[in-house]
Design an enzyme around this catalytic site. Structure first.
Site, PDB file in Angstrom:
ATOM      1  N   THR A  45       2.557  -1.701   9.048  1.00  0.00           N
ATOM      2  CA  THR A  45       3.003  -2.618  10.091  1.00  0.00           C
ATOM      3  C   THR A  45       3.121  -4.060   9.620  1.00  0.00           C
ATOM      4  OG1 THR A  45       0.752  -3.090  10.816  1.00  0.00           O
ATOM      5  CG2 THR A  45       1.891  -1.230  11.891  1.00  0.00           C
ATOM      6  N   GLY A  46       2.525  -4.394   8.498  1.00  0.00           N
ATOM      7  CA  GLY A  46       2.444  -5.768   8.031  1.00  0.00           C
ATOM      8  C   GLY A  46       1.185  -6.458   8.518  1.00  0.00           C
ATOM      9  N   VAL A  47       0.562  -5.920   9.557  1.00  0.00           N
ATOM     10  CA  VAL A  47      -0.595  -6.560  10.173  1.00  0.00           C
ATOM     11  C   VAL A  47      -1.818  -6.518   9.266  1.00  0.00           C
ATOM     12  CG1 VAL A  47      -2.182  -6.499  12.134  1.00  0.00           C
ATOM     13  CG2 VAL A  47       0.274  -6.148  12.497  1.00  0.00           C
ATOM     14  N   ASP A 100       0.864  -1.171   0.000  1.00  0.00           N
ATOM     15  CA  ASP A 100       0.000   0.000   0.000  1.00  0.00           C
ATOM     16  C   ASP A 100       0.905   1.227   0.000  1.00  0.00           C
ATOM     17  OD1 ASP A 100       0.921   0.272   2.618  1.00  0.00           O
ATOM     18  OD2 ASP A 100      -1.058   0.110   3.540  1.00  0.00           O
ATOM     19  N   HIS A 148       7.197 -24.473   9.505  1.00  0.00           N
ATOM     20  CA  HIS A 148       6.201 -25.117  10.355  1.00  0.00           C
ATOM     21  C   HIS A 148       4.764 -24.910   9.875  1.00  0.00           C
ATOM     22  CE1 HIS A 148       8.871 -25.463  14.195  1.00  0.00           C
ATOM     23  NE2 HIS A 148       9.483 -25.869  13.105  1.00  0.00           N
ATOM     24  N   CYS A 177       3.062  -3.154   4.094  1.00  0.00           N
ATOM     25  CA  CYS A 177       2.194  -2.046   4.489  1.00  0.00           C
ATOM     26  C   CYS A 177       2.875  -1.358   5.672  1.00  0.00           C
ATOM     27  CB  CYS A 177       0.771  -2.511   4.804  1.00  0.00           C
ATOM     28  SG  CYS A 177       0.566  -3.532   6.258  1.00  0.00           S
ATOM     29  N   ARG A 217      -1.018 -30.233  11.196  1.00  0.00           N
ATOM     30  CA  ARG A 217      -1.526 -28.924  11.618  1.00  0.00           C
ATOM     31  C   ARG A 217      -1.920 -28.059  10.428  1.00  0.00           C
ATOM     32  NH1 ARG A 217       3.374 -28.657  15.799  1.00  0.00           N
ATOM     33  NH2 ARG A 217       2.520 -30.109  17.329  1.00  0.00           N
TER      34      ARG A 217
END
Length: 157
Positions: free
Chosen positions: A67-69, A8, A98, A65, A137
C-alpha cells in the site's frame, strides 16, 4: 538526480517498472532490494533506502510495498527522512514542494506501472518551495525529530 529504490515482496513486481521510469527521467538508480519476490520485511529495505539518502549516495528515494503505508511509516522513523505515500500526481509533487519529502512511497497493490511512472516523474521534477512558511514548518519537523520528550508540544497548541 540519484535515487535509491527499495521494495518488499508485495512491491517487487512494480519495482522494475519504476526503475525503468527513473532511468528514462535521467536518474541514477541505486537498487536497495528486494531482489526477488521472496518474503522480506519492508523496514529492512526502508532502512537501506534511508541510509543511501543520509550518506549522500542518493538525493531521494522511492519505496514500494503493498500500500505504501508500511514503507512510509518505516522510513519516517529514521532521522532526516521525510516519507509520504503518493497515489496521485498532485501529492507526489506537493509533498516535495511544501514538505521537502525525500522518499516517495507507492503501493503496488493500489496503482499500476503507468500511473506509478507518472507519480515518480512528478516527484523527481518537484522542488522544495522557498516560501518562508514552508521552510518554517519543515524546520519544526526537524525539531520534532530531535525532541524525544516533545516538551514544546501541548494539547492546547
Amino acid at each position: 538526480m540519484k535515487v535509491a529504490i527499495g521494495c518488499d515482496h508485495a512491491g517487487y513486481p512494480l519495482k522494475s517498472h519504476i526503475v525503468e521510469a527513473l532511468a528514462q527521467a535521467g536518474a541514477q538508480v541505486k537498487d536497495c532490494g528486494s531482489y526477488s519476490p521472496d518474503p522480506v520485511d519492508f523496514p529492512d529495505v526502508a532502512g537501506r533506502v534511508a541510509a543511501a539518502i543520509r550518506s549522500g549516495q542518493a538525493d531521494r528515494g522511492v519505496m514500494v510495498c503493498g500500500t505504501g503505508v508500511g514503507a512510509a511509516i518505516a522510513a519516517n522513523k529514521i532521522p532526516g527522512i521525510r516519507a509520504a505515500v503518493g497515489h496521485d500526481i498532485y501529492s507526489a509533487a506537493q509533498c516535495v514542494e511544501h514538505d521537502d519529502v525525500n522518499v516517495l512511497c507507492i503501493g503496488a497493490q493500489v496503482i499500476g506501472p503507468t500511473v506509478a511512472a507518472a507519480y515518480v516523474q512528478a516527484f523527481l521534477q518537484a522542488r522544495f518551495s522557498t516560501a518562508p512558511e514552508f521552510r518554517r514548518r519543515v524546520d519544526k519537523l526537524g525539531q520534532l525529530e530531535k525532541s524525544a520528550a516533545l516538551e514544546w508540544l501541548t494539547i492546547e497548541g
